[in-house]
Design a protein around this motif. Sequence first.
Motif, PDB file in Angstrom:
ATOM      1  N   CYS A  94      -0.233   9.156  -4.856  1.00 43.97           N
ATOM      2  CA  CYS A  94       0.725   8.750  -3.825  1.00 43.97           C
ATOM      3  C   CYS A  94       2.158   9.150  -4.189  1.00 43.97           C
ATOM      4  N   HIS A 133      -8.622   3.003  -1.223  1.00 45.68           N
ATOM      5  CA  HIS A 133      -7.746   3.396  -2.316  1.00 45.68           C
ATOM      6  C   HIS A 133      -7.683   2.284  -3.356  1.00 45.68           C
ATOM      7  N   ARG A 137       0.849  -1.200   0.000  1.00 44.76           N
ATOM      8  CA  ARG A 137       0.000   0.000   0.000  1.00 44.76           C
ATOM      9  C   ARG A 137       0.880   1.244   0.000  1.00 44.76           C
TER      10      ARG A 137
HETATM   11 ZN   LIG Z   1      -1.968   5.459  -4.727  1.00 41.93          ZN
END
Ligand SMILES: [Zn+2]
Length: 113
Positions: A46, A86, A38
């Motif tokens: 991200c 997500h 993750r």
């Molecule tokens: Zn991401």
Amino acid sequence: MNKDRFRPRHIGPTSDAAALEIEWADGHTSRFTPWELRLACPCAGCVDEMTGRRTLRPEDVESGVHPLEINYVGRYALSFQWSDGHSTGIYPFEFLRRLCSCPECSESTSDGS
Ligand SMILES: [Zn+2]
Ligand SMILES: [Zn+2]
């Protein structure tokens, strides 16, 4: 170049379900915890696309995060539906193999062959 390095033969949870295991066509097995996967999410949310800098911080990732769903993206990548909602990250197999942090892989990154 050995393409088998980046071709998964089997993908699934480890027997204790604590991690995801990828068995590669060249016989190598990589283990990733959901948390590290993750955190390594390569999506634009991200990682800053311009600088390549990770904007997602370890403290932003909840410790119990886990994939609700794992899907193939064509023949080259995986995508995860995470328990924190997500799901925009696409993880190419090449990326996942490079993410492998076992002693064997850390050594072979510097041999230049
Ligand atoms: Zn991401
Ligand atoms: Zn490895």
